[in-house]
Design a protein around this motif. Structure first.
Motif, PDB file in Angstrom:
ATOM      1  N   PRO A 126       0.806  -1.238   0.000  1.00 39.40           N
ATOM      2  CA  PRO A 126       0.000   0.000   0.000  1.00 39.40           C
ATOM      3  C   PRO A 126       0.830   1.275   0.000  1.00 39.40           C
ATOM      4  N   ARG A 127       2.028   1.239   0.565  1.00 36.79           N
ATOM      5  CA  ARG A 127       2.852   2.442   0.618  1.00 36.79           C
ATOM      6  C   ARG A 127       4.286   2.065   0.933  1.00 36.79           C
ATOM      7  N   GLN A 128       5.189   3.040   0.723  1.00 37.53           N
ATOM      8  CA  GLN A 128       6.604   2.856   1.009  1.00 37.53           C
ATOM      9  C   GLN A 128       7.134   4.118   1.682  1.00 37.53           C
ATOM     10  N   ALA A 129       8.048   3.947   2.624  1.00 35.79           N
ATOM     11  CA  ALA A 129       8.621   5.078   3.357  1.00 35.79           C
ATOM     12  C   ALA A 129       9.888   5.561   2.664  1.00 35.79           C
ATOM     13  N   ALA A 130      10.086   6.877   2.669  1.00 35.16           N
ATOM     14  CA  ALA A 130      11.292   7.499   2.115  1.00 35.16           C
ATOM     15  C   ALA A 130      11.807   8.529   3.109  1.00 35.16           C
ATOM     16  N   GLU A 131      13.103   8.787   3.041  1.00 36.68           N
ATOM     17  CA  GLU A 131      13.746   9.775   3.901  1.00 36.68           C
ATOM     18  C   GLU A 131      14.270  10.914   3.037  1.00 36.68           C
ATOM     19  N   VAL A 132      13.997  12.149   3.454  1.00 35.13           N
ATOM     20  CA  VAL A 132      14.472  13.331   2.737  1.00 35.13           C
ATOM     21  C   VAL A 132      15.327  14.153   3.694  1.00 35.13           C
ATOM     22  N   GLN A 133      16.540  14.512   3.238  1.00 32.04           N
ATOM     23  CA  GLN A 133      17.449  15.269   4.098  1.00 32.04           C
ATOM     24  C   GLN A 133      18.229  16.275   3.267  1.00 32.04           C
ATOM     25  N   SER A 134      18.396  17.472   3.832  1.00 31.71           N
ATOM     26  CA  SER A 134      19.214  18.487   3.189  1.00 31.71           C
ATOM     27  C   SER A 134      20.683  18.105   3.340  1.00 31.71           C
ATOM     28  N   THR A 135      21.435  18.150   2.237  1.00 33.88           N
ATOM     29  CA  THR A 135      22.855  17.825   2.315  1.00 33.88           C
ATOM     30  C   THR A 135      23.665  18.949   2.928  1.00 33.88           C
ATOM     31  N   GLU A 136      23.103  20.160   2.956  1.00 32.32           N
ATOM     32  CA  GLU A 136      23.813  21.315   3.507  1.00 32.32           C
ATOM     33  C   GLU A 136      23.392  21.624   4.941  1.00 32.32           C
ATOM     34  N   GLN A 137      22.170  21.271   5.314  1.00 28.08           N
ATOM     35  CA  GLN A 137      21.670  21.449   6.671  1.00 28.08           C
ATOM     36  C   GLN A 137      21.096  20.112   7.142  1.00 28.08           C
ATOM     37  N   PRO A 138      21.936  19.222   7.673  1.00 30.09           N
ATOM     38  CA  PRO A 138      21.479  17.870   8.029  1.00 30.09           C
ATOM     39  C   PRO A 138      20.312  17.854   9.014  1.00 30.09           C
ATOM     40  N   GLU A 139      20.140  18.919   9.790  1.00 29.35           N
ATOM     41  CA  GLU A 139      19.021  18.936  10.729  1.00 29.35           C
ATOM     42  C   GLU A 139      17.670  19.007  10.014  1.00 29.35           C
ATOM     43  N   LEU A 140      17.674  19.405   8.735  1.00 31.53           N
ATOM     44  CA  LEU A 140      16.444  19.419   7.941  1.00 31.53           C
ATOM     45  C   LEU A 140      16.233  18.018   7.396  1.00 31.53           C
ATOM     46  N   HIS A 141      15.602  17.193   8.194  1.00 30.58           N
ATOM     47  CA  HIS A 141      15.441  15.773   7.875  1.00 30.58           C
ATOM     48  C   HIS A 141      14.007  15.373   8.185  1.00 30.58           C
ATOM     49  N   THR A 142      13.384  14.653   7.278  1.00 33.22           N
ATOM     50  CA  THR A 142      12.002  14.245   7.500  1.00 33.22           C
ATOM     51  C   THR A 142      11.734  12.927   6.802  1.00 33.22           C
ATOM     52  N   SER A 143      10.702  12.237   7.256  1.00 30.78           N
ATOM     53  CA  SER A 143      10.232  10.999   6.631  1.00 30.78           C
ATOM     54  C   SER A 143       8.890  11.270   5.971  1.00 30.78           C
ATOM     55  N   LEU A 144       8.647  10.596   4.870  1.00 27.61           N
ATOM     56  CA  LEU A 144       7.361  10.745   4.202  1.00 27.61           C
ATOM     57  C   LEU A 144       6.964   9.424   3.572  1.00 27.61           C
ATOM     58  N   TRP A 145       5.688   9.303   3.321  1.00 29.46           N
ATOM     59  CA  TRP A 145       5.149   8.092   2.723  1.00 29.46           C
ATOM     60  C   TRP A 145       4.864   8.325   1.244  1.00 29.46           C
ATOM     61  N   LEU A 146       5.249   7.355   0.439  1.00 31.84           N
ATOM     62  CA  LEU A 146       4.871   7.327  -0.973  1.00 31.84           C
ATOM     63  C   LEU A 146       3.756   6.302  -1.107  1.00 31.84           C
ATOM     64  N   ALA A 147       2.583   6.765  -1.525  1.00 29.89           N
ATOM     65  CA  ALA A 147       1.412   5.888  -1.613  1.00 29.89           C
ATOM     66  C   ALA A 147       1.370   5.204  -2.972  1.00 29.89           C
ATOM     67  N   ALA A 148       0.879   3.980  -2.976  1.00 27.76           N
ATOM     68  CA  ALA A 148       0.752   3.227  -4.226  1.00 27.76           C
ATOM     69  C   ALA A 148      -0.224   3.928  -5.164  1.00 27.76           C
ATOM     70  N   ASP A 149       0.159   4.005  -6.429  1.00 30.36           N
ATOM     71  CA  ASP A 149      -0.696   4.601  -7.460  1.00 30.36           C
ATOM     72  C   ASP A 149      -1.574   3.497  -8.047  1.00 30.36           C
ATOM     73  N   PRO A 150      -2.883   3.534  -7.806  1.00 34.40           N
ATOM     74  CA  PRO A 150      -3.728   2.433  -8.290  1.00 34.40           C
ATOM     75  C   PRO A 150      -3.783   2.329  -9.815  1.00 34.40           C
ATOM     76  N   ALA A 151      -3.492   3.418 -10.500  1.00 35.42           N
ATOM     77  CA  ALA A 151      -3.549   3.392 -11.964  1.00 35.42           C
ATOM     78  C   ALA A 151      -2.277   2.838 -12.587  1.00 35.42           C
ATOM     79  N   ARG A 152      -1.183   2.767 -11.821  1.00 32.60           N
ATOM     80  CA  ARG A 152       0.100   2.298 -12.365  1.00 32.60           C
ATOM     81  C   ARG A 152       0.709   1.302 -11.388  1.00 32.60           C
ATOM     82  N   PRO A 153       0.581   0.022 -11.638  1.00 31.76           N
ATOM     83  CA  PRO A 153       1.132  -0.977 -10.716  1.00 31.76           C
ATOM     84  C   PRO A 153       2.641  -0.799 -10.542  1.00 31.76           C
ATOM     85  N   GLY A 154       3.079  -0.856  -9.307  1.00 32.38           N
ATOM     86  CA  GLY A 154       4.496  -0.731  -9.000  1.00 32.38           C
ATOM     87  C   GLY A 154       4.953   0.686  -8.742  1.00 32.38           C
ATOM     88  N   TRP A 155       4.118   1.686  -9.031  1.00 27.16           N
ATOM     89  CA  TRP A 155       4.491   3.084  -8.844  1.00 27.16           C
ATOM     90  C   TRP A 155       3.983   3.587  -7.493  1.00 27.16           C
TER      91      TRP A 155
END
Length: 812
Positions: free
Chosen positions: A662-691
């Motif tokens: 149903p979803r996959q987790a990803a991590e996003v971080q600034s390479t110049e300001q490491p404290e700017l770090h967050t997690s987000l979910w990528l939701a499955a696209d029902p119209a495109r399997p695997g996306w």
């Protein structure tokens, strides 16, 4: 009778009133009748002669009886306590002060800055605003607060209340000056806003004021409103609400002397020892024919703290005002990694703006070996030369399948094949598929569909090259439909008729048409070695002897070459000879003529450079997106701060089938300001399997790293995908640093009675704004005094006292 309770802006008043007020004639009759009754009572008691009574006693009894009569008359008038609430509604003058980046510039309010070095004390526009509002002799806030309450709001990407000064209508100037001391001492080195959103500030200030009357709106700005609602919308809104808007213009009416780095472009990725081009567009104002210098600096951003170092420099001559000049740097990276390149104009001492002299751009240098599967129908010249080129080049790993070869023949390439890869797991190992006029009848069923999925979903590259033997069959075969849908061209149903008309062989070459927009394409760098574009167009080696005609390019395609002969045209233009296109996660290309091998007449490097650059360009999507099992990407490599980033990933299991979760987790971080770090979910696209799709809002400028780790049920270890993107500070504020007087005048004219003023005229503004405070009185529910038990009790008590006294004095 009156009783008053004082509150802050409200006070309560209580009055004794008569709820019933008879007509004048009735009131007169009542008073006369009451007087007659009272006189009669007094006279009756005066004349009464009974034993034990005295004149004083009888007068006391008469007074008691008169009191009862008076109380009855008062009850008839219905006396009440009436409550009145007095509201003092303060009026406002709203001052909107521009705090955007353009307000940090210096310059005279009415003349362009020509040499700021001779004016070291020239104030910035923000400092001019502070002097106008808070510093004698103008002290505009003092003058405005004598009539209305004054609120000062900032204009920018956010709206903020800077000061709230109550009205001081009856106080001395010294008290007023103390009230605005905070405004006078505010620091001038505030953080400038990246955009100017007047609508946000105006609507925020009006919302804060609520229903209070607004005496006027004062806008202190240079008029460069580049975000949100336009001045026409805001002016009409002010007119509908009856608001006069007074605008005070700041900054010069003409742009100051300035060099500006307008745009920088470079490929998102490059390869080791492979030259790539960084292109800059530079404009200027007031410096026509002046000389300048442009520097190219390089800095590694792979975790090292190395400072940028100069790698190239060029001179430039300024064009006419606003006309861009193009500067190109060619650079050959020696090591893999991620690099920050900065193009910087050496500042002219006369410039008022230097913040727009530099623009950065990031390039990822790759050392990956590209795995190429080449499928050819026969050993033509292109096949022979291309297999030799790719076998010699260390950045390619080539596997060939020549359909015309015997089954026992040894295939060319770094990894010889004993069979054509058919299954998805076999095909998934390759980054690029190169089809040199293959015979569709020798390709197994489903093979074209497997290739199409790898290109569209996993970012592989695809190139189809025409040839005389099998191209017609390819465009007619139903099994090749999945591949034809990926190509950047639309087939021509009349192609065979046209081929029969022009013939399959020509003895003389015909010219190629090189599109201007295609010269910057990575695959066309073969043409950039000539400084004269016209000479390149007329070069005898750029000729075509045979081509396969197609109807047109697809809407999303980029055409690189067209046929230059007038006969080889249709209503869409010259026949397309070379084009590329993005397809899902991958890229495709079409080569519609068989003469690139002839380019070797002008030097072997012509042929080699074209093919190397084209193949690397097509495989770039796969290399930047991840490994063979998946792909991670953003919808653009670079964004302005404030734009949302759309992230998408295509994930497969160990059998290269679309992952189902149903979803996959990803991590996003600034390479110049490491404290700017967050997690987000990528939701499955029902119209495109695997996306899987998600969005992210970068909080600051700089480069960001996205990492996604996933593991299918049959994986022994996680699969890691990585992607980078960057955000830039939008330069809207310095693109047009001069005062936009037209916008300020239009805003004032469209409002309800406002006007435009210069800084010199602003001293008279306070006299134009009236005191609009209001006082409102509301009457509460009256409290009756007659309809009470106490009133009945008093009457009964008076009568009882009278009866008791008469009995005591033996007057009954």
């Amino acid at each position: 009778m009156q009783k008053t309770i004082l509150l802050a802006q409200t006070y309560l008043e209580r009055r004794l009133e008569l709820n019933y007020q008879p007509p004048d004639w009735l009131l007169l009759v009542t008073l006369l009748l009451m007087a007659a009754v009272l006189v009669a009572i007094v006279q009756l008691y005066r004349r009464e002669q009974r034993a034990g009574s005295t004149l004083r006693g009888r007068m006391v009894l008469a007074g008691l009886r008169c009191s009862v009569v008076l109380l009855l008359v008062m009850i008839w008038f219905e006396p009440v306590w009436a409550e009145y609430v007095h509201h003092h509604i303060e009026s406002y003058t709203l001052v909107l002060s521009d705090r955007s980046a353009s307000m940090m510039l210096t310059g005279s309010p009415s003349t362009p800055t020509t040499d700021i070095t001779s004016q070291p004390d020239v104030p910035t526009r923000v400092e001019q605003v502070q002097r106008l509002l808070s510093t004698p002799p103008t002290a505009l806030l003092q003058q405005l607060s004598r009539r209305n309450r004054v609120q000062v709001w900032s204009i920018g990407d956010q709206s903020q209340l800077l000061n709230d000064i109550p009205a001081r209508r009856n106080e001395a100037d010294t008290t007023l000056a103390a009230a605005i001391s905070e405004m006078a001492t505010q620091p001038a080195d505030i953080t400038p806003a990246p955009v100017t959103d007047l609508g946000l500030a105006l609507r925020g200030a009006l919302a804060q004021a609520g229903n209070a009357p607004i005496a006027a709106v004062i806008v202190l700005s240079d008029g460069q409103f580049n975000h949100g609602e336009n001045v026409e919308q805001l002016g009409r809104m002010a007119r509908l609400r009856g608001l006069p808007v007074y605008t005070i213009g700041l900054g010069p009416l003409e742009p100051p002397l300035n060099w500006r780095m307008q745009n920088v472009s470079a490929p998102q990725s490059a390869f080791i020892n492979d030259p790539f081009t960084i292109t800059a567009e530079i404009s200027s104002y007031g410096l026509e024919n002046s000389s300048g210098s442009v520097q190219l600096l390089e800095q590694s951003v792979d975790g090292t703290a190395a400072a940028p170092h100069l790698i190239a420099q060029q001179s430039i001559t300024a064009a006419a005002d606003g006309q861009p000049r193009t500067v190109q740097f060619e650079h050959r990276p020696r090591e893999a990694g991620r690099y920050l390149y900065q193009l910087q104009i050496v500042a002219d001492p006369r410039e008022a703006i230097t913040a727009d002299n530099l623009l950065p751009i990031r390039v990822q240098v790759l050392d990956n070996k590209l795995r190429v599967l080449l499928v050819a129908g026969g050993p033509n010249w292109t096949y022979r030369l291309l297999t030799n080129l790719l076998t010699r080049d260390p950045s390619f790993e080539l596997s060939c399948w020549l359909q015309s070869a015997d089954s026992t023949a040894i295939r060319e390439g770094d990894y010889p094949l004993d069979h054509l890869p058919i299954e998805a797991a076999e095909l998934g190992k390759y980054d690029l598929f190169l089809l040199l006029d293959p015979d569709p009848q020798q390709l197994p069923a489903g093979w074209a569909e497997h290739l199409a999925q790898l290109v569209a979903r996993r970012g592989s590259g695809l190139l189809y090259h025409v040839g005389r033997p099998y191209t017609s069959r390819f465009f007619q075969s139903p099994t090749m439909m999945p591949l034809r849908e990926l190509l950047p061209v639309i087939a021509d149903p009349q192609a065979e008729l046209l081929l029969n008309e022009i013939g399959y062989y020509q003895k003389t070459g015909q010219p190629l048409e090189i599109l201007t927009a295609a010269r910057a394409h990575p695959a066309m760098r073969v043409l950039q070695s000539s400084t004269d574009s016209a000479a390149a167009d007329s070069a005898d080696w750029l000729q075509v002897f045979w081509h396969y005609p197609v109807r047109s390019e697809k809407p999303a395609a980029t055409v690189l070459l067209r046929h230059g002969h007038p006969r080889m045209r249709n209503r869409y233009g010259g026949h397309v000879l070379a084009a590329t296109q993005f397809i899902g996660a991958g890229r495709s290309a079409f080569i519609g003529f068989d003469g690139t091998w002839r380019w070797r007449r002008a030097g072997e490097e012509r042929f080699n450079q074209f093919w190397i650059q084209m193949l690397r360009y097509l495989a770039e999507g796969r290399l930047l997106g991840g490994n063979g099992r998946g792909r991670l990407q953003s919808d653009a490599p670079r964004y302005d701060l404030g734009q949302a980033v759309t992230l998408s990933a295509y994930l497969t299991d160990s059998e290269y089938q679309p992952l189902v979760t149903p979803r996959q987790a990803a991590e996003v971080q600034s390479t110049e300001q490491p404290e700017l770090h967050t997690s987000l979910w990528l939701a499955a696209d029902p119209a495109r399997p695997g996306w899987y799709v998600g969005s992210y809002q970068p909080p600051a400028v700089g480069e960001y790293r996205v990492q996604l780790n996933y593991q299918a049920s049959d994986d022994t270890s996680p699969i890691t995908l990585t992607h980078w993107f960057e955000t830039r500070e939008p330069n809207l504020e310095i693109q047009q640093p001069q005062q936009n007087r037209t916008a300020l005048e239009q805003l004032a004219r469209l409002s309800a009675g406002g006007s435009y003023l210069t800084l010199d005229q602003a001293i008279t503004l306070a006299d134009k704004i009236p005191d609009r405070h209001e006082s409102q009185v509301s009457r509460g529910v009256p409290e009756p005094l007659w309809d009470r038990y106490s009133m009945l009790l008093v009457i009964v008590l008076l009568l009882a006292i009278e009866w008791s006294l008469r009995k005591w004095w033996s007057m009954l």
